[in-house]
Write a protein that holds these residues in place. Structure first.
Motif: not given
Length: 322
Positions: A162-171, A207-209, A228-229, A303-312
């Motif tokens: 599986v590949v994940v593609r986050p855009r502009f990782i920050w924090g 959110n990447v994690v 994404t966020d 939709a498929e993973l239930g990803y939310v991106g909990h960190m605002t």
């Protein structure tokens, strides 16, 4: 689970190790230097000395593991073709080969939207997009090839990829992107390309994690997922807020896009032909990634993973100030 991580001492890797340990997983992490060994050990992972050139270290580290997260990469904007291909393409292939040999169940690869640089504008890109025939720059080229190899390996020796593609990782904990921007501000080199008032997608490291863990548990084999966020934001406003968390006031200087494009093209040619020391002050691939709108659609992950991106973004900025 028992999980093996490459890039464990990096920005994403450190946060990932903490999250894996928090949910009760055993973690091993590849460490290519004494400093990396100390870092991953301090995070609670078992260090495995070696790098992506070391097939034996990869095999040893993955032995008995259920999952692998490949977060290591050569992320520079400039360098030799040999180095980019050795680390990003051949290194990824060695990770795949080791995972197959160790009978690992799942391999999650951290990819990037940068693989599309050189094609049409990256606006609301989704997982149906294909790589351009001529990617612009060695980083987009080699990360795209690595992405393809990971997805193509799905099903081989029972491995789910599986590949994940986050855009502009920050924090908080970013040791590269924000520090480099701040250094340019302090040396008077920072300019807003075209004013900087275009949209960008972003993805906080937490959110990447979140996306990596969901991909490991629920991701469909042979599939990629953008992360994404949430809704895009104005690039200038977002970067200005990031700088403010470090006590740096964003500058007002601007550079027209056309001028920036000309500077990047001339500079790259000069550095290749002469050649000059260091790297060009501006790159065409970087210009495409931070000098114009870059937005991606993460509806598939939601939709498929239930990803939310909990960190605002607000919580992410507050964490950086703490």
């Amino acid at each position: 689970m028992r999980v093996f991580v490459t890039g464990g001492s990096g920005f994403v890797g450190r946060r990932l190790i903490s999250a894996l340990k928090a949910r009760g997983d055993e973690v091993r992490a590849l460490a290519r230097s004494d400093k990396s060994v100390e870092t991953v050990r301090a995070m609670g992972a078992e260090p495995v000395s070696g790098d992506l050139d070391d097939a034996e270290a990869l095999r040893r580290g993955m032995e008995g593991c259920d999952g692998v997260v490949h977060a290591a990469a050569h992320v520079k904007a400039w360098g030799s073709s040999e180095e980019f291909f050795r680390i990003n393409v051949e290194g990824t292939q060695r990770v795949i080969d080791a995972a197959r040999a160790a009978k690992v169940k799942v391999l999650v690869h951290v990819g990037t939207e940068a693989m599309f640089v050189g094609g049409k504008p990256i606006v609301q890109a989704d997982e149906t997009w294909t790589r351009p025939e001529k990617p612009l720059g060695l980083y987009p080229l080699t990360k795209g090839l690595a992405d393809e190899r990971v997805l193509a390996a799905n099903g081989q020796d029972g491995l789910r990829t599986v590949v994940v593609r986050p855009r502009f990782i920050w924090g908080k904990g970013d040791l590269t992107l924000l520090p480099e921007m701040i250094e340019k501000v302090r040396t008077g080199q920072f300019r807003w390309i075209g004013g900087g008032r275009y949209l960008t997608s972003t993805c906080h490291v937490a959110n990447v994690v979140e996306g990596i863990l969901l991909a490991m548990d629920k991701g469909r084999g042979g599939q990629a997922y953008f992360l994404t966020d949430g809704s895009p934001v104005e690039f200038r406003a977002f970067v200005s807020q990031m700088m403010e968390t470090a006590g740096v006031k964003a500058p007002q200087g601007e550079l027209p896009y056309g001028v920036a494009k000309l500077v990047a093209s001339v500079a790259e040619t000069a550095w290749r032909v002469l050649p000059l020391k260091g790297e060009p002050p501006l790159h065409r691939s970087i210009l495409r990634l931070i000098g114009e709108e870059v937005t991606v659609n993460d509806a598939k992950a939601r939709a498929e993973l239930g990803y939310v991106g909990h960190m605002t973004r607000e919580a992410g900025f507050a964490e950086m100030r703490s």
